[in-house]
Design a protein around this motif. Structure first.
Motif, PDB file in Angstrom:
ATOM      1  N   SER A 194      96.374  57.893   3.934  1.00  0.00           N
ATOM      2  CA  SER A 194      96.291  59.539   3.018  1.00  0.00           C
ATOM      3  C   SER A 194      94.896  59.171   3.053  1.00  0.00           C
ATOM      4  CB  SER A 194      96.369  59.861   1.550  1.00  0.00           C
ATOM      5  OG  SER A 194      96.699  58.957   0.894  1.00  0.00           O
ATOM      6  N   TRP A 195      94.047  58.121   2.534  1.00  0.00           N
ATOM      7  CA  TRP A 195      92.396  58.222   2.333  1.00  0.00           C
ATOM      8  C   TRP A 195      91.520  57.853   3.919  1.00  0.00           C
ATOM      9  CZ3 TRP A 195      92.101  53.250   4.983  1.00  0.00           C
ATOM     10  CH2 TRP A 195      92.699  52.066   4.669  1.00  0.00           C
ATOM     11  N   VAL A 196      92.151  57.639   5.387  1.00  0.00           N
ATOM     12  CA  VAL A 196      91.899  57.726   6.035  1.00  0.00           C
ATOM     13  C   VAL A 196      91.165  58.927   6.538  1.00  0.00           C
ATOM     14  CG1 VAL A 196      91.891  56.903   8.448  1.00  0.00           C
ATOM     15  CG2 VAL A 196      92.560  55.182   7.591  1.00  0.00           C
ATOM     16  N   PRO A 197      89.657  59.319   6.155  1.00  0.00           N
ATOM     17  CA  PRO A 197      89.143  61.109   6.801  1.00  0.00           C
ATOM     18  C   PRO A 197      89.534  61.449   8.237  1.00  0.00           C
ATOM     19  CG  PRO A 197      87.334  59.469   6.924  1.00  0.00           C
ATOM     20  CD  PRO A 197      88.342  58.526   6.846  1.00  0.00           C
ATOM     21  N   ARG A 252      98.334  42.958  15.008  1.00  0.00           N
ATOM     22  CA  ARG A 252      98.487  44.091  13.492  1.00  0.00           C
ATOM     23  C   ARG A 252      97.994  43.203  12.182  1.00  0.00           C
ATOM     24  NH1 ARG A 252     102.618  47.413  14.804  1.00  0.00           N
ATOM     25  NH2 ARG A 252     103.366  47.420  12.220  1.00  0.00           N
ATOM     26  N   ALA A 253      96.981  43.170  12.110  1.00  0.00           N
ATOM     27  CA  ALA A 253      96.094  42.714  10.878  1.00  0.00           C
ATOM     28  C   ALA A 253      95.897  43.619   9.766  1.00  0.00           C
ATOM     29  CB  ALA A 253      95.358  42.185  11.394  1.00  0.00           C
ATOM     30  N   GLY A 254      96.162  44.762   9.554  1.00  0.00           N
ATOM     31  CA  GLY A 254      95.767  45.837   8.657  1.00  0.00           C
ATOM     32  C   GLY A 254      94.575  45.956   9.252  1.00  0.00           C
ATOM     33  N   PRO A 255      94.134  47.242   8.337  1.00  0.00           N
ATOM     34  CA  PRO A 255      93.282  47.922   8.513  1.00  0.00           C
ATOM     35  C   PRO A 255      91.670  46.621   7.892  1.00  0.00           C
ATOM     36  CG  PRO A 255      93.744  48.748   6.328  1.00  0.00           C
ATOM     37  CD  PRO A 255      94.737  48.088   6.677  1.00  0.00           C
ATOM     38  N   ILE A 256      90.571  46.624   8.941  1.00  0.00           N
ATOM     39  CA  ILE A 256      89.799  45.444   9.517  1.00  0.00           C
ATOM     40  C   ILE A 256      88.773  47.208   9.243  1.00  0.00           C
ATOM     41  CG2 ILE A 256      88.345  43.782   9.834  1.00  0.00           C
ATOM     42  CD1 ILE A 256      90.899  42.970   9.969  1.00  0.00           C
ATOM     43  N   ILE A 257      87.168  47.381   8.864  1.00  0.00           N
ATOM     44  CA  ILE A 257      85.969  47.699   9.289  1.00  0.00           C
ATOM     45  C   ILE A 257      84.926  47.705   9.844  1.00  0.00           C
ATOM     46  CG2 ILE A 257      85.223  49.910   8.680  1.00  0.00           C
ATOM     47  CD1 ILE A 257      87.010  50.527   6.668  1.00  0.00           C
ATOM     48  N   PRO A 317      86.148  54.949   8.156  1.00  0.00           N
ATOM     49  CA  PRO A 317      85.882  55.993   9.644  1.00  0.00           C
ATOM     50  C   PRO A 317      87.264  56.876   9.390  1.00  0.00           C
ATOM     51  CG  PRO A 317      85.906  53.936  10.253  1.00  0.00           C
ATOM     52  CD  PRO A 317      86.312  54.013   8.822  1.00  0.00           C
ATOM     53  N   ALA A 318      86.997  57.865  10.569  1.00  0.00           N
ATOM     54  CA  ALA A 318      88.241  58.579  10.875  1.00  0.00           C
ATOM     55  C   ALA A 318      88.423  57.358  12.198  1.00  0.00           C
ATOM     56  CB  ALA A 318      88.064  59.630  11.634  1.00  0.00           C
ATOM     57  N   LEU A 319      89.933  57.606  12.401  1.00  0.00           N
ATOM     58  CA  LEU A 319      90.570  56.892  13.468  1.00  0.00           C
ATOM     59  C   LEU A 319      89.724  57.507  15.191  1.00  0.00           C
ATOM     60  CD1 LEU A 319      93.462  57.680  12.234  1.00  0.00           C
ATOM     61  CD2 LEU A 319      92.782  54.781  12.086  1.00  0.00           C
ATOM     62  N   ARG A 361      87.636  47.753  13.356  1.00  0.00           N
ATOM     63  CA  ARG A 361      88.094  46.460  14.290  1.00  0.00           C
ATOM     64  C   ARG A 361      89.757  46.279  14.135  1.00  0.00           C
ATOM     65  NH1 ARG A 361      88.535  42.919  17.118  1.00  0.00           N
ATOM     66  NH2 ARG A 361      88.229  41.000  17.404  1.00  0.00           N
ATOM     67  N   SER A 362      90.415  46.786  13.432  1.00  0.00           N
ATOM     68  CA  SER A 362      92.068  46.675  13.532  1.00  0.00           C
ATOM     69  C   SER A 362      92.269  48.254  12.383  1.00  0.00           C
ATOM     70  CB  SER A 362      92.492  45.666  13.110  1.00  0.00           C
ATOM     71  OG  SER A 362      93.902  45.581  12.503  1.00  0.00           O
ATOM     72  N   ARG A 363      93.140  48.968  13.110  1.00  0.00           N
ATOM     73  CA  ARG A 363      93.278  50.323  12.765  1.00  0.00           C
ATOM     74  C   ARG A 363      94.425  49.802  11.414  1.00  0.00           C
ATOM     75  NH1 ARG A 363      93.100  55.136  16.117  1.00  0.00           N
ATOM     76  NH2 ARG A 363      90.866  55.210  17.207  1.00  0.00           N
ATOM     77  N   PRO A 364      94.520  50.649  10.656  1.00  0.00           N
ATOM     78  CA  PRO A 364      96.087  50.901   9.332  1.00  0.00           C
ATOM     79  C   PRO A 364      96.171  51.919  10.172  1.00  0.00           C
ATOM     80  CG  PRO A 364      93.462  52.866   8.619  1.00  0.00           C
ATOM     81  CD  PRO A 364      92.938  52.028   9.828  1.00  0.00           C
ATOM     82  N   SER A 365      97.915  51.634   9.507  1.00  0.00           N
ATOM     83  CA  SER A 365      99.534  52.405   9.802  1.00  0.00           C
ATOM     84  C   SER A 365     100.186  52.793   8.657  1.00  0.00           C
ATOM     85  CB  SER A 365      99.736  51.471  10.939  1.00  0.00           C
ATOM     86  OG  SER A 365     100.847  50.168  10.819  1.00  0.00           O
TER      87      SER A 365
END
Length: 132
Positions: free
Chosen positions: A8-11, A48-53, A96-98, A108-112
């Motif tokens: 939910s924290w991803v705009p 599948r590293a998890g969220p990296i911005i 950032p948004a997706l 760099r790696s998106r959350p899911s």
């Protein structure tokens, strides 16, 4: 991706500042060192590293997003800074948004929903080997 498949924290569009320690903690690493840590982490986790911005301006920071209240439990080397709710005051991370225009931030790696965060212990091990 629809909104039900991301935290939910991803705009929904653009980018938004999020208070570290609320939705996530973050570890910030600048430049080439951050890129190296991200690359090694992604290789180890089959991408599948998890969220990296990644930030495209200034120091070109990489932000590794961890579960809330976890970054402060590790001793990070110089060059890696834990951003949490406690410590040196409030810390905010641009998320950032997706999709769409999000410059100067990008994933760099998106959350899911399956991998909402970077695994803290694995990140710490990777950072200790890569950042000296």
């Amino acid at each position: 991706m629809n909104r039900e498949t991301v935290p939910s924290w991803v705009p929904a569009s653009g980018h938004a500042l999020r208070h570290a320690g609320i939705h996530f903690d973050a570890v910030r690493i600048a430049g080439f060192s951050g890129e190296q840590v991200a690359y090694e982490l992604m290789q180890f986790t089959d991408f599948r590293a998890g969220p990296i911005i990644r930030e495209a301006t200034g120091e070109r920071y990489m932000y590794f997003l961890l579960p809330p209240q976890t970054a402060g439990t590790y001793a990070w080397p110089s060059g890696a800074r834990a951003l949490t709710r406690s410590g040196r005051g409030a810390a905010f991370v641009g998320v950032p948004a997706l999709d769409g225009l999000t410059w100067p931030l990008e994933w760099r790696s998106r959350p899911s929903i399956e991998v909402p965060f970077v695994e803290p212990e694995l990140l710490h091990e990777t950072v200790m080997c890569a950042v000296r």
